[in-house]
Design an enzyme around this catalytic site. Structure first.
Site, PDB file in Angstrom:
ATOM      1  N   ALA A  11      38.848  48.948  51.182  1.00 40.39           N
ATOM      2  CA  ALA A  11      39.089  47.737  52.020  1.00 40.39           C
ATOM      3  C   ALA A  11      40.332  46.836  51.870  1.00 40.39           C
ATOM      4  CB  ALA A  11      37.772  46.917  51.850  1.00 40.39           C
ATOM      5  N   CYS A  12      40.293  45.924  52.979  1.00 39.07           N
ATOM      6  CA  CYS A  12      41.518  45.099  52.685  1.00 39.07           C
ATOM      7  C   CYS A  12      41.748  44.175  51.345  1.00 39.07           C
ATOM      8  CB  CYS A  12      41.490  44.130  53.763  1.00 39.07           C
ATOM      9  SG  CYS A  12      42.895  42.876  53.789  1.00 39.07           S
ATOM     10  N   PRO A  13      42.911  44.400  50.585  1.00 37.76           N
ATOM     11  CA  PRO A  13      44.203  44.725  51.112  1.00 37.76           C
ATOM     12  C   PRO A  13      44.503  46.297  50.665  1.00 37.76           C
ATOM     13  CG  PRO A  13      44.361  43.504  49.094  1.00 37.76           C
ATOM     14  CD  PRO A  13      42.928  43.816  49.287  1.00 37.76           C
ATOM     15  N   GLY A  14      43.521  46.913  50.179  1.00 36.62           N
ATOM     16  CA  GLY A  14      43.590  48.057  49.565  1.00 36.62           C
ATOM     17  C   GLY A  14      44.922  49.182  50.515  1.00 36.62           C
TER      18      GLY A  14
END
Lengths: 82, 182
Positions: A21-24
């Protein structure tokens, strides 16, 4: 680019960030961009809808050419040219 | 006439140079004042994201935020009674941080952590590690360290860690295009 044109593209590098998920996805894209040469095409796969807004902005800041995205079942394919 | 023009050009050049030197950099300064899990998570998501965007990132930890950077398995020596008490009451590192809302005696925090895992959201611990790899600089307020009675030897191993005063934060912030207080 239209979806049809994007589908016809041959990506030089595919980054599968669907497991993050963000920031992945952004971090994965940043890491992978070093592996390709200017002019080559990178494709980022993400399950996070925010990535659809992030990758174009990231591309703009880094002076890469954002080409467009394809919505597929539960994931987004985003294309850019280094 | 020619001399006058030359002089004016020189003055303009000097002014332009001064302006360019005082221009804020592509840099993000974050004050992490809170020690709440949710808030510190947000701080590290923004910090790591900014590194992906190639911005320089400087985080300044002060007050409650300082306890996030304590190492779980380390302790400080030679503390007085009050420092020991504070140390005992405050979270010992990121794993013990609680939510600012809906903590419900720790139940809410555990629930959120399990939801985060399910939805592939990075844990605070892994975000801190990634931040270190990406070159996010962390500065800890020395005054907060003294106030809370924390010792340097009980803080986490982090590649870019320093102990500073408010002046360092201000000079970094002055050079930063983006400044956040969390």
């Amino acid at each position: 680019m239209t979806v049809e044109e994007l589908k016809g593209l041959k990506s030089d590098k595919v980054v599968d960030a669907r497991g993050t998920a963000c920031p992945g996805p952004l971090l994965a894209a940043k890491k992978a961009i070093g592996d390709i040469q200017p002019g080559q095409i990178m494709e980022v796969l993400s399950a996070d809808e925010g990535t659809k807004s992030d990758i174009p902005k990231w591309s703009k800041k880094q002076n890469y050419e954002y080409l467009g995205s394809i919505d597929e079942d539960g994931m987004y394919r985003l294309f850019l040219k280094k | 006439m020619a001399n006058e023009l030359e002089l004016q050009v020189k003055q303009l050049e000097a002014q332009l140079k001064e302006l360019q030197e005082n221009q804020p950099k592509d840099q993000l300064s974050i004050i992490v004042f809170s020690g709440d899990l949710d808030k510190v998570l947000a701080a590290f998501i923004i910090a790591t994201g900014a590194r992906a965007m190639d911005s320089e990132v400087k985080m300044f930890f002060t007050f409650w935020g300082t306890s996030i950077l304590r190492a779980k398995n380390k302790s400080g020596n030679g503390k007085d009674f009050m420092s020991n008490m504070l140390g005992w009451m405050l979270p010992k590192g990121s794993t013990q941080a609680k939510l600012s809302k809906l903590n419900m005696g720790g139940m809410g925090t555990e629930m959120l952590k399990s939801v985060m895992k399910k939805k592939n959201v990075s844990s605070l611990e892994s975000l801190i590690e990634v931040a270190g790899e990406l070159g996010v600089e962390i500065a800890i307020c020395q005054m907060s360290m003294d106030l809370m009675g924390f010792k340097k030897e009980e803080m986490i191993d982090y590649p870019n860690l320093s102990y500073v005063g408010v002046g360092t934060y201000l000079s970094d912030a002055q050079e930063s295009k983006i400044q956040l207080f969390i």
